[in-house]
Design a protein around this motif. Sequence first.
Motif, PDB file in Angstrom:
ATOM      1  N   ALA A 170       7.660   3.176  12.858  1.00 44.65           N
ATOM      2  CA  ALA A 170       6.309   3.605  13.225  1.00 44.65           C
ATOM      3  C   ALA A 170       5.231   2.695  12.659  1.00 44.65           C
ATOM      4  CB  ALA A 170       6.072   5.045  12.774  1.00 44.65           C
ATOM      5  N   VAL A 171       5.393   2.254  11.403  1.00 42.98           N
ATOM      6  CA  VAL A 171       4.334   1.441  10.789  1.00 42.98           C
ATOM      7  C   VAL A 171       4.457  -0.029  11.173  1.00 42.98           C
ATOM      8  CG1 VAL A 171       4.016   3.047   8.883  1.00 42.98           C
ATOM      9  CG2 VAL A 171       5.577   1.105   8.598  1.00 42.98           C
ATOM     10  N   GLY A 172       5.663  -0.460  11.563  1.00 46.02           N
ATOM     11  CA  GLY A 172       5.824  -1.797  12.105  1.00 46.02           C
ATOM     12  C   GLY A 172       5.859  -2.945  11.114  1.00 46.02           C
ATOM     13  N   VAL A 173       5.908  -2.647   9.823  1.00 44.92           N
ATOM     14  CA  VAL A 173       6.034  -3.679   8.784  1.00 44.92           C
ATOM     15  C   VAL A 173       7.083  -3.192   7.783  1.00 44.92           C
ATOM     16  CG1 VAL A 173       3.623  -4.433   9.018  1.00 44.92           C
ATOM     17  CG2 VAL A 173       4.222  -2.680   7.313  1.00 44.92           C
ATOM     18  N   PRO A 174       7.526  -4.043   6.850  1.00 45.40           N
ATOM     19  CA  PRO A 174       8.447  -3.562   5.821  1.00 45.40           C
ATOM     20  C   PRO A 174       7.867  -2.365   5.071  1.00 45.40           C
ATOM     21  CG  PRO A 174       8.322  -5.948   5.762  1.00 45.40           C
ATOM     22  CD  PRO A 174       7.265  -5.492   6.723  1.00 45.40           C
ATOM     23  N   ILE A 175       8.719  -1.436   4.735  1.00 47.02           N
ATOM     24  CA  ILE A 175       8.280  -0.253   3.992  1.00 47.02           C
ATOM     25  C   ILE A 175       8.857  -0.300   2.579  1.00 47.02           C
ATOM     26  CG2 ILE A 175       8.096   1.163   6.063  1.00 47.02           C
ATOM     27  CD1 ILE A 175      10.727   2.581   5.094  1.00 47.02           C
ATOM     28  N   GLY A 176       8.377   0.588   1.739  1.00 46.92           N
ATOM     29  CA  GLY A 176       8.934   0.762   0.411  1.00 46.92           C
ATOM     30  C   GLY A 176       9.321   2.218   0.209  1.00 46.92           C
ATOM     31  N   GLY A 194       6.122   4.859   1.178  1.00 49.88           N
ATOM     32  CA  GLY A 194       5.998   6.305   1.321  1.00 49.88           C
ATOM     33  C   GLY A 194       6.736   7.003   0.198  1.00 49.88           C
ATOM     34  N   ILE A 195       6.153   8.075  -0.329  1.00 48.56           N
ATOM     35  CA  ILE A 195       6.826   8.809  -1.405  1.00 48.56           C
ATOM     36  C   ILE A 195       7.939   9.675  -0.821  1.00 48.56           C
ATOM     37  CG2 ILE A 195       4.777   8.763  -2.868  1.00 48.56           C
ATOM     38  CD1 ILE A 195       4.361  11.731  -2.194  1.00 48.56           C
ATOM     39  N   ASN A 196       8.919   9.992  -1.651  1.00 44.44           N
ATOM     40  CA  ASN A 196      10.087  10.710  -1.156  1.00 44.44           C
ATOM     41  C   ASN A 196       9.771  12.097  -0.618  1.00 44.44           C
ATOM     42  OD1 ASN A 196      11.451   8.477  -2.063  1.00 44.44           O
ATOM     43  ND2 ASN A 196      13.092   9.623  -3.053  1.00 44.44           N
ATOM     44  N   LYS A 197       8.674  12.693  -1.054  1.00 43.35           N
ATOM     45  CA  LYS A 197       8.322  14.036  -0.592  1.00 43.35           C
ATOM     46  C   LYS A 197       8.040  14.082   0.909  1.00 43.35           C
ATOM     47  CE  LYS A 197       6.421  15.901  -4.925  1.00 43.35           C
ATOM     48  NZ  LYS A 197       5.234  16.472  -5.589  1.00 43.35           N
ATOM     49  N   CYS A 198       7.735  12.936   1.514  1.00 37.88           N
ATOM     50  CA  CYS A 198       7.447  12.949   2.950  1.00 37.88           C
ATOM     51  C   CYS A 198       8.679  12.617   3.788  1.00 37.88           C
ATOM     52  CB  CYS A 198       6.289  12.017   3.292  1.00 37.88           C
ATOM     53  SG  CYS A 198       6.702  10.271   3.423  1.00 37.88           S
ATOM     54  N   PHE A 199       9.800  12.325   3.138  1.00 40.12           N
ATOM     55  CA  PHE A 199      11.020  11.970   3.860  1.00 40.12           C
ATOM     56  C   PHE A 199      12.083  13.061   3.670  1.00 40.12           C
ATOM     57  CE2 PHE A 199       9.668   7.499   2.518  1.00 40.12           C
ATOM     58  CZ  PHE A 199       8.981   7.264   3.698  1.00 40.12           C
ATOM     59  N   PRO A 200      12.374  13.862   4.695  1.00 39.68           N
ATOM     60  CA  PRO A 200      13.420  14.885   4.532  1.00 39.68           C
ATOM     61  C   PRO A 200      14.832  14.319   4.605  1.00 39.68           C
ATOM     62  CG  PRO A 200      12.473  15.009   6.735  1.00 39.68           C
ATOM     63  CD  PRO A 200      11.656  14.005   5.975  1.00 39.68           C
ATOM     64  N   ASP A 201      14.989  13.148   5.242  1.00 44.28           N
ATOM     65  CA  ASP A 201      16.324  12.568   5.392  1.00 44.28           C
ATOM     66  C   ASP A 201      16.203  11.090   5.737  1.00 44.28           C
ATOM     67  OD1 ASP A 201      15.668  12.480   8.175  1.00 44.28           O
ATOM     68  OD2 ASP A 201      16.470  14.508   8.431  1.00 44.28           O
ATOM     69  N   ALA A 246       0.845  -1.198   0.000  1.00 46.75           N
ATOM     70  CA  ALA A 246       0.000   0.000   0.000  1.00 46.75           C
ATOM     71  C   ALA A 246       0.880   1.246   0.000  1.00 46.75           C
ATOM     72  CB  ALA A 246      -0.907   0.001   1.220  1.00 46.75           C
ATOM     73  N   ARG A 247       0.633   2.107  -0.963  1.00 45.76           N
ATOM     74  CA  ARG A 247       1.414   3.347  -1.063  1.00 45.76           C
ATOM     75  C   ARG A 247       0.562   4.522  -0.632  1.00 45.76           C
ATOM     76  NH1 ARG A 247       3.565   5.723  -6.844  1.00 45.76           N
ATOM     77  NH2 ARG A 247       2.518   7.732  -6.604  1.00 45.76           N
ATOM     78  N   THR A 248       1.130   5.363   0.229  1.00 43.62           N
ATOM     79  CA  THR A 248       0.472   6.622   0.535  1.00 43.62           C
ATOM     80  C   THR A 248       1.232   7.769  -0.107  1.00 43.62           C
ATOM     81  OG1 THR A 248      -0.264   8.154   2.250  1.00 43.62           O
ATOM     82  CG2 THR A 248       1.696   6.809   2.759  1.00 43.62           C
ATOM     83  N   ASP A 249       0.497   8.646  -0.751  1.00 42.36           N
ATOM     84  CA  ASP A 249       1.101   9.821  -1.383  1.00 42.36           C
ATOM     85  C   ASP A 249       1.040  11.041  -0.485  1.00 42.36           C
ATOM     86  OD1 ASP A 249       1.129   7.994  -3.546  1.00 42.36           O
ATOM     87  OD2 ASP A 249       1.122   9.643  -4.963  1.00 42.36           O
ATOM     88  N   ALA A 250       0.818  10.830   0.804  1.00 48.46           N
ATOM     89  CA  ALA A 250       0.871  11.933   1.763  1.00 48.46           C
ATOM     90  C   ALA A 250       2.271  12.529   1.759  1.00 48.46           C
ATOM     91  CB  ALA A 250       0.507  11.434   3.154  1.00 48.46           C
ATOM     92  N   THR A 251       2.356  13.844   1.742  1.00 52.91           N
ATOM     93  CA  THR A 251       3.655  14.517   1.708  1.00 52.91           C
ATOM     94  C   THR A 251       4.135  14.936   3.089  1.00 52.91           C
ATOM     95  OG1 THR A 251       2.567  16.637   1.263  1.00 52.91           O
ATOM     96  CG2 THR A 251       3.311  15.368  -0.641  1.00 52.91           C
ATOM     97  N   ASN A 252       3.268  14.794   4.092  1.00 54.93           N
ATOM     98  CA  ASN A 252       3.622  15.085   5.472  1.00 54.93           C
ATOM     99  C   ASN A 252       3.923  13.767   6.178  1.00 54.93           C
ATOM    100  OD1 ASN A 252       2.479  15.134   8.449  1.00 54.93           O
ATOM    101  ND2 ASN A 252       3.168  17.216   7.999  1.00 54.93           N
ATOM    102  N   LEU A 253       5.067  13.691   6.844  1.00 50.88           N
ATOM    103  CA  LEU A 253       5.498  12.429   7.433  1.00 50.88           C
ATOM    104  C   LEU A 253       4.493  11.897   8.440  1.00 50.88           C
ATOM    105  CD1 LEU A 253       7.573  10.183   7.766  1.00 50.88           C
ATOM    106  CD2 LEU A 253       8.805  11.656   9.387  1.00 50.88           C
ATOM    107  N   GLU A 254       3.971  12.758   9.303  1.00 52.37           N
ATOM    108  CA  GLU A 254       3.033  12.283  10.321  1.00 52.37           C
ATOM    109  C   GLU A 254       1.742  11.772   9.688  1.00 52.37           C
ATOM    110  OE1 GLU A 254       3.923  11.649  13.380  1.00 52.37           O
ATOM    111  OE2 GLU A 254       5.868  12.372  12.687  1.00 52.37           O
ATOM    112  N   GLU A 255       1.249  12.457   8.648  1.00 49.67           N
ATOM    113  CA  GLU A 255       0.057  11.951   7.966  1.00 49.67           C
ATOM    114  C   GLU A 255       0.360  10.617   7.290  1.00 49.67           C
ATOM    115  OE1 GLU A 255      -3.248  13.060   4.509  1.00 49.67           O
ATOM    116  OE2 GLU A 255      -1.551  14.425   4.844  1.00 49.67           O
TER     117      GLU A 255
END
Length: 286
Positions: free
Chosen positions: A198-204, A181-188, A154-163
Motif C-alpha cells: 500500500a505505501v509503495g516503499v520499503p517498510i519497517g 508501522g508499529i506492531n499494534k496495527c498489524f494483526p498478522d 518515518a514511523r507512524t504510531d497509528a494502531t489502525n492499519l488503514e490509518e
Amino acid sequence: MRNDMPSRLRALLASDLPVRTGPAYDGLTTRIACETGFDAVSVGGYAVAASMGYPDVGLVTMTELLSAYRNCTRVSSVPVIGDADTGFGNAVNVMRAVQEFEDNGLAGMQIEDQQFPKQCPFLGSSTLISLDEAVGKIKAAVAARRNPDFVIKARTDATNLEEAIVRGKAYVEAGADVIYGINKCFPDIDAIRHFRQAVGVPIGFSILGWTESLTHEEVDSVGSCVVGWPFALILSVAGGAHENLKQLKEGKKVSDLTAPMMRRETLEGMLNIDDVRETHRLYIPD
C-alpha cells in the motif's frame, strides 16, 4: 571524509530482501552486532534510555542520544540507523537533528508522529500529532539533509492499519524513504505484506510480541523492509547481568554462574587490543 554509510544503506534497501538490523546501544553492542553478521545496526531510544537508567518516555535529550550514536558509528563496519524520537521539537528542531545525525556518521534516522513527550507504544497508548504537522516534519527532514542518500525513516504510531496506510502514503509523498508501522496495527503477516504494497516503499517493523513467531521465510516474503529486534538485546543484557549478580551475592563462584559469559580473551579481541599493542610498539619507546 565523506560518509558512505547512507549510500550503503540505500543499496541494501534497493534489494527485494529484508535489511536485518542488529540492535545496539553503545560501542560494544555495536561491535557485537557487526561481528554476528547483521546487515545494519539500529540504535533504538528504548535501549539507550534503559542503559541510562530511564524508561522510554521522552526523558533522553538529543545531546545524550548523539553521544550514544557517536560511540556506535565510531566502531561500526555497517550502516547505523539512529532513533530521533519525535524530532526533539517542531520542524525547525527536526532540521537541526537531521544535520546533527549526518555529522555524527549515521546512515539514517527514524522519526515518529507521536506528541511530545512520547513513550514506547508497549508502555501505554500514544497520542499522535496531526497529519499536517507530521508531514511538515518529514518535509523539513528531507529539506535539511545535505547528503541525498541519508535515509529518512518515518514511523507512524497509528494502531489502525488503514490509518497507518493513510499516514504512510502521506509521509512517502513528503519524501520519506522508509515507513515504519508499529506492531499494534498489524494483526498478522498478511497485514504487514498489505502495508508494504500500500505505501509503495520499503517498510519497517519490529520482531517483538506476536511477530516473534514469524519464520525467516515469512519475514523474507515481505520484500524490501527494515527489520529490527528492539528489546532482544537490552533484555538479554539485563536478564543475564541480574541473574549472575544475584548469584554472586548469594555466594556462588564465578565459574558456577549460570548465565552465559563471554571469555575475556574473546572480548579483548573484539575490542581490537592487538591494534593498540601494535600502536604502542610503533610509537611509544620502551
